[in-house]
Design a protein around this motif. Structure first.
Motif, PDB file in Angstrom:
ATOM      1  N   THR A 131    -154.361 -32.624  10.658  1.00 25.43           N
ATOM      2  CA  THR A 131    -153.239 -31.784  10.739  1.00 25.43           C
ATOM      3  C   THR A 131    -152.687 -31.835  11.931  1.00 25.43           C
ATOM      4  O   THR A 131    -151.369 -31.831  12.262  1.00 25.43           O
ATOM      5  CB  THR A 131    -153.136 -30.481   9.862  1.00 25.43           C
ATOM      6  OG1 THR A 131    -153.666 -30.659   8.614  1.00 25.43           O
ATOM      7  CG2 THR A 131    -152.087 -29.849   9.822  1.00 25.43           C
ATOM      8  N   TYR A 132    -153.648 -31.200  12.875  1.00 26.42           N
ATOM      9  CA  TYR A 132    -153.305 -31.083  14.392  1.00 26.42           C
ATOM     10  C   TYR A 132    -152.624 -32.414  14.743  1.00 26.42           C
ATOM     11  O   TYR A 132    -151.709 -32.486  15.541  1.00 26.42           O
ATOM     12  CB  TYR A 132    -154.586 -30.773  15.039  1.00 26.42           C
ATOM     13  CG  TYR A 132    -154.508 -30.915  16.554  1.00 26.42           C
ATOM     14  CD1 TYR A 132    -154.068 -30.054  17.547  1.00 26.42           C
ATOM     15  CD2 TYR A 132    -155.255 -32.155  17.294  1.00 26.42           C
ATOM     16  CE1 TYR A 132    -153.977 -30.293  18.842  1.00 26.42           C
ATOM     17  CE2 TYR A 132    -155.423 -32.261  18.531  1.00 26.42           C
ATOM     18  CZ  TYR A 132    -154.759 -31.198  19.314  1.00 26.42           C
ATOM     19  OH  TYR A 132    -154.624 -31.468  20.760  1.00 26.42           O
ATOM     20  N   MET A 133    -153.283 -33.737  14.493  1.00 24.76           N
ATOM     21  CA  MET A 133    -152.895 -35.048  14.979  1.00 24.76           C
ATOM     22  C   MET A 133    -151.532 -35.180  14.596  1.00 24.76           C
ATOM     23  O   MET A 133    -150.742 -35.877  15.331  1.00 24.76           O
ATOM     24  CB  MET A 133    -153.831 -36.119  14.869  1.00 24.76           C
ATOM     25  CG  MET A 133    -155.457 -35.861  15.582  1.00 24.76           C
ATOM     26  SD  MET A 133    -156.139 -37.165  15.522  1.00 24.76           S
ATOM     27  CE  MET A 133    -156.995 -37.174  13.806  1.00 24.76           C
ATOM     28  N   ASP A 134    -151.369 -34.844  13.130  1.00 29.60           N
ATOM     29  CA  ASP A 134    -149.963 -35.208  12.744  1.00 29.60           C
ATOM     30  C   ASP A 134    -148.811 -34.370  13.334  1.00 29.60           C
ATOM     31  O   ASP A 134    -147.808 -34.713  13.647  1.00 29.60           O
ATOM     32  CB  ASP A 134    -149.851 -34.653  11.234  1.00 29.60           C
ATOM     33  CG  ASP A 134    -150.770 -35.650  10.314  1.00 29.60           C
ATOM     34  OD1 ASP A 134    -151.146 -36.970  10.813  1.00 29.60           O
ATOM     35  OD2 ASP A 134    -151.160 -35.400   9.123  1.00 29.60           O
ATOM     36  N   ALA A 135    -149.270 -33.151  13.701  1.00 27.73           N
ATOM     37  CA  ALA A 135    -148.282 -32.280  14.314  1.00 27.73           C
ATOM     38  C   ALA A 135    -147.907 -32.874  15.857  1.00 27.73           C
ATOM     39  O   ALA A 135    -146.851 -32.821  16.436  1.00 27.73           O
ATOM     40  CB  ALA A 135    -148.960 -30.676  14.517  1.00 27.73           C
ATOM     41  N   LEU A 136    -148.935 -33.283  16.400  1.00 32.37           N
ATOM     42  CA  LEU A 136    -148.805 -33.848  17.677  1.00 32.37           C
ATOM     43  C   LEU A 136    -147.918 -35.168  17.597  1.00 32.37           C
ATOM     44  O   LEU A 136    -147.055 -35.224  18.541  1.00 32.37           O
ATOM     45  CB  LEU A 136    -150.297 -34.321  18.266  1.00 32.37           C
ATOM     46  CG  LEU A 136    -151.084 -33.559  18.799  1.00 32.37           C
ATOM     47  CD1 LEU A 136    -152.041 -34.046  19.554  1.00 32.37           C
ATOM     48  CD2 LEU A 136    -150.369 -32.366  19.919  1.00 32.37           C
ATOM     49  N   GLN A 137    -148.023 -36.086  16.583  1.00 35.53           N
ATOM     50  CA  GLN A 137    -147.331 -37.171  16.442  1.00 35.53           C
ATOM     51  C   GLN A 137    -145.585 -36.601  16.350  1.00 35.53           C
ATOM     52  O   GLN A 137    -144.757 -37.267  16.777  1.00 35.53           O
ATOM     53  CB  GLN A 137    -147.616 -38.072  15.188  1.00 35.53           C
ATOM     54  CG  GLN A 137    -147.254 -39.368  15.000  1.00 35.53           C
ATOM     55  CD  GLN A 137    -147.153 -40.094  16.248  1.00 35.53           C
ATOM     56  OE1 GLN A 137    -148.209 -40.586  16.385  1.00 35.53           O
ATOM     57  NE2 GLN A 137    -145.991 -40.713  16.710  1.00 35.53           N
ATOM     58  N   LYS A 138    -145.521 -35.575  15.564  1.00 38.23           N
ATOM     59  CA  LYS A 138    -144.203 -35.175  15.588  1.00 38.23           C
ATOM     60  C   LYS A 138    -143.564 -34.695  16.761  1.00 38.23           C
ATOM     61  O   LYS A 138    -142.470 -34.871  16.638  1.00 38.23           O
ATOM     62  CB  LYS A 138    -144.088 -34.049  14.335  1.00 38.23           C
ATOM     63  CG  LYS A 138    -142.957 -33.406  13.872  1.00 38.23           C
ATOM     64  CD  LYS A 138    -142.901 -32.497  12.760  1.00 38.23           C
ATOM     65  CE  LYS A 138    -141.572 -32.024  12.380  1.00 38.23           C
ATOM     66  NZ  LYS A 138    -141.443 -31.040  11.221  1.00 38.23           N
ATOM     67  N   LEU A 139    -144.294 -33.954  17.383  1.00 38.37           N
ATOM     68  CA  LEU A 139    -143.936 -33.548  18.764  1.00 38.37           C
ATOM     69  C   LEU A 139    -143.456 -34.660  19.704  1.00 38.37           C
ATOM     70  O   LEU A 139    -142.424 -34.668  20.533  1.00 38.37           O
ATOM     71  CB  LEU A 139    -145.058 -32.577  19.426  1.00 38.37           C
ATOM     72  CG  LEU A 139    -145.192 -31.120  19.119  1.00 38.37           C
ATOM     73  CD1 LEU A 139    -146.553 -30.742  19.542  1.00 38.37           C
ATOM     74  CD2 LEU A 139    -144.045 -30.243  18.977  1.00 38.37           C
ATOM     75  N   VAL A 140    -144.492 -35.610  19.503  1.00 38.07           N
ATOM     76  CA  VAL A 140    -144.048 -36.805  20.542  1.00 38.07           C
ATOM     77  C   VAL A 140    -142.962 -37.550  20.123  1.00 38.07           C
ATOM     78  O   VAL A 140    -142.011 -37.926  20.706  1.00 38.07           O
ATOM     79  CB  VAL A 140    -145.176 -37.829  20.389  1.00 38.07           C
ATOM     80  CG1 VAL A 140    -144.868 -39.304  20.706  1.00 38.07           C
ATOM     81  CG2 VAL A 140    -146.463 -37.505  21.057  1.00 38.07           C
ATOM     82  N   GLU A 141    -142.376 -37.549  18.648  1.00 40.79           N
ATOM     83  CA  GLU A 141    -141.201 -38.409  18.214  1.00 40.79           C
ATOM     84  C   GLU A 141    -140.284 -37.452  18.370  1.00 40.79           C
ATOM     85  O   GLU A 141    -139.073 -37.890  18.450  1.00 40.79           O
ATOM     86  CB  GLU A 141    -141.852 -38.664  16.805  1.00 40.79           C
ATOM     87  CG  GLU A 141    -142.691 -39.626  16.469  1.00 40.79           C
ATOM     88  CD  GLU A 141    -143.054 -40.067  15.329  1.00 40.79           C
ATOM     89  OE1 GLU A 141    -142.408 -39.412  14.395  1.00 40.79           O
ATOM     90  OE2 GLU A 141    -143.860 -41.185  15.054  1.00 40.79           O
ATOM     91  N   GLU A 142    -140.198 -35.924  17.985  1.00 31.39           N
ATOM     92  CA  GLU A 142    -138.973 -35.111  17.912  1.00 31.39           C
ATOM     93  C   GLU A 142    -138.746 -34.056  18.866  1.00 31.39           C
ATOM     94  O   GLU A 142    -137.732 -33.457  19.194  1.00 31.39           O
ATOM     95  CB  GLU A 142    -139.186 -34.542  16.575  1.00 31.39           C
ATOM     96  CG  GLU A 142    -139.266 -35.479  15.362  1.00 31.39           C
ATOM     97  CD  GLU A 142    -139.395 -34.757  14.011  1.00 31.39           C
ATOM     98  OE1 GLU A 142    -139.222 -33.676  13.937  1.00 31.39           O
ATOM     99  OE2 GLU A 142    -139.780 -35.617  13.107  1.00 31.39           O
ATOM    100  N   ASP A 143    -139.980 -33.736  19.760  1.00 32.97           N
ATOM    101  CA  ASP A 143    -139.415 -32.598  20.505  1.00 32.97           C
ATOM    102  C   ASP A 143    -139.007 -32.979  21.953  1.00 32.97           C
ATOM    103  O   ASP A 143    -139.263 -33.941  22.349  1.00 32.97           O
ATOM    104  CB  ASP A 143    -141.087 -31.878  20.905  1.00 32.97           C
ATOM    105  CG  ASP A 143    -140.908 -30.661  21.430  1.00 32.97           C
ATOM    106  OD1 ASP A 143    -140.095 -30.538  22.589  1.00 32.97           O
ATOM    107  OD2 ASP A 143    -141.417 -29.657  20.934  1.00 32.97           O
TER     108      ASP A 143
END
Length: 395
Positions: free
Chosen positions: A96-108
């Motif tokens: 779940t943490y890695m999925d959250a990182l991927q989202k940050l990379v793509e959207e933050d």
């Protein structure tokens, strides 16, 4: 355009244009940042705090491409985080943490995420081999190696000058940032004693006489580092490829670079002599800052939790205790007292969670190592340098 900034390095004012420096640093250097399972997963606050500190204290690095390497893991009945071993529950938290990182990379939109990319490793590599896995993606002459729990602690506005100095002097193959353990003035004294302790043969120069300087980075000094230290450092990419991960096999899979390479470095000093240091080319940065001189600190990933996460864990612990108390009173049926205790704990948990959600988001972090406390004594510093284990006589 932004107006030029000036940074003070060892009493010398160095003019830096932020935007120009950021662009040039980005062309020279790639960040490799490793992350792995911690008890704070799935929260991303630990690595975000590290990246925020980079933006706040070393803004030149925001121009660099960042490769965030997510190490793999092994599953077992009990977690041993340092070894990359986690339970099924903690493995899910890490996913779940890695999925959250991927989202940050793509959207933050935050600056420290704009040039970031994620590399997810399918199996456990360890810190050293996680760094190696990212090297094929690097196209710059230098790398900055970081870990998810190593934060910058004070301004470091001379990265461009540092990289220019390393480019002009081939002896500067790896330059480590000051930490509490590697405090430049005390390190010089402790390392000198260590060379005597491990019986580095003569002729052996005084370390004070081997310190390097460069006209490319006025005010900076480079102290010989007699043993590799895995904390935040800059290094030549070719040096990493051809030496650190070269034919001598100085790094073991599953371990840290300092574990094997550092031991071999100490052994070479003892058997070959001081001239062996040139092959390793490890140096400690000294920018002349007053104490505390540390540029990099260490966050404790075991306790780096968001306030609401900690509340939830504490509530769960209270419920477990209440259930245990209920079972002790009656093995055949739950007691009124036990049920009341469980209900009270649940109510307290709900209230605490609501309070945490209403409050400003904050971190519940337990600092350790380089993050807090007075500077370590010379004895403690010597002990930290004592990782080199001298082999028994006759071997």
């Amino acid at each position: 355009l932004l107006s030029p900034d000036f940074c003070l390095v060892r009493g010398v004012f160095v003019q830096v244009h932020p935007r120009e420096a950021m662009g040039e640093v980005g062309e020279l250097c790639t960040i490799i940042l490793t992350t792995s399972p911690t008890p704070s997963n799935p929260s991303t606050e630990l690595i975000e705090e590290t990246l925020r500190s980079m933006g706040a204290f070393t803004p030149e690095l925001l121009g660099c491409r960042s490769i965030i390497v997510c190490d793999g893991y092994k599953s077992a009945a009990a977690s041993k985080f340092r070894c990359g071993i986690v339970t099924e529950e903690r493995a899910q938290a890490y996913e779940t943490y890695m999925d959250a990182l991927q989202k940050l990379v793509e959207e933050d939109p935050a600056p420290h995420w704009r040039r970031a990319e994620l590399l997810r490793l399918p199996e456990r590599h360890g810190f050293g081999f996680a760094v190696r896995a990212a090297l094929p993606r690097v196209a710059t002459p230098f790398v900055c190696i970081m870990q998810h729990d190593r934060t910058f602690m004070r301004p470091c506005d001379f990265v461009l000058q540092l990289l220019r100095g390393m480019g002009a002097d081939g002896r500067l193959k790896m330059v480590g940032m000051p930490t509490t353990t590697n405090d430049p003035p005390r390190y010089l004294k402790a390392a000198e004693s260590k060379l005597v302790e491990i019986k580095v043969p003569q002729p052996r120069p005084k370390l004070e006489n081997t310190i390097l300087t460069s006209p490319e980075c006025p005010g900076l000094r480079f102290i010989p580092m007699i043993m590799w230290h895995d904390s935040t450092h800059f290094a030549c990419t070719a040096y990493y490829r051809n030496f650190v991960f070269g034919p001598r096999h100085l790094v073991s899979r599953g371990g840290f670079i300092e574990d094997k390479l550092g031991q071999q470095q100490g052994l070479d000093l003892r058997t070959i002599g001081w001239r062996s240091h040139a092959e390793y080319g490890t140096w400690l940065l000294d920018d002349g800052a007053p104490p505390p001189t540390r540029l990099v600190g260490h966050l404790d990933g075991k306790h780096f939790l968001r306030a609401d996460d900690k509340v939830a864990i504490q509530a769960q612990q209270r419920l477990l205790k209440a259930a245990a108390a209920s079972g002790a009173e009656s093995s055949s049926a739950p007691s009124a007292l036990g049920l009341a205790a469980a209900a009270a704990a649940a109510a307290a948990a709900a209230a605490a969670a609501a309070a945490a959600a209403a409050a400003p988001t904050g971190l519940v972090a337990a600092a350790c190592g380089d993050t807090a406390g007075p500077p370590r004594s010379d004895d403690e510093l010597s002990a930290a340098l004592g990782r080199y284990r001298r082999p028994p006589s006759g071997r």
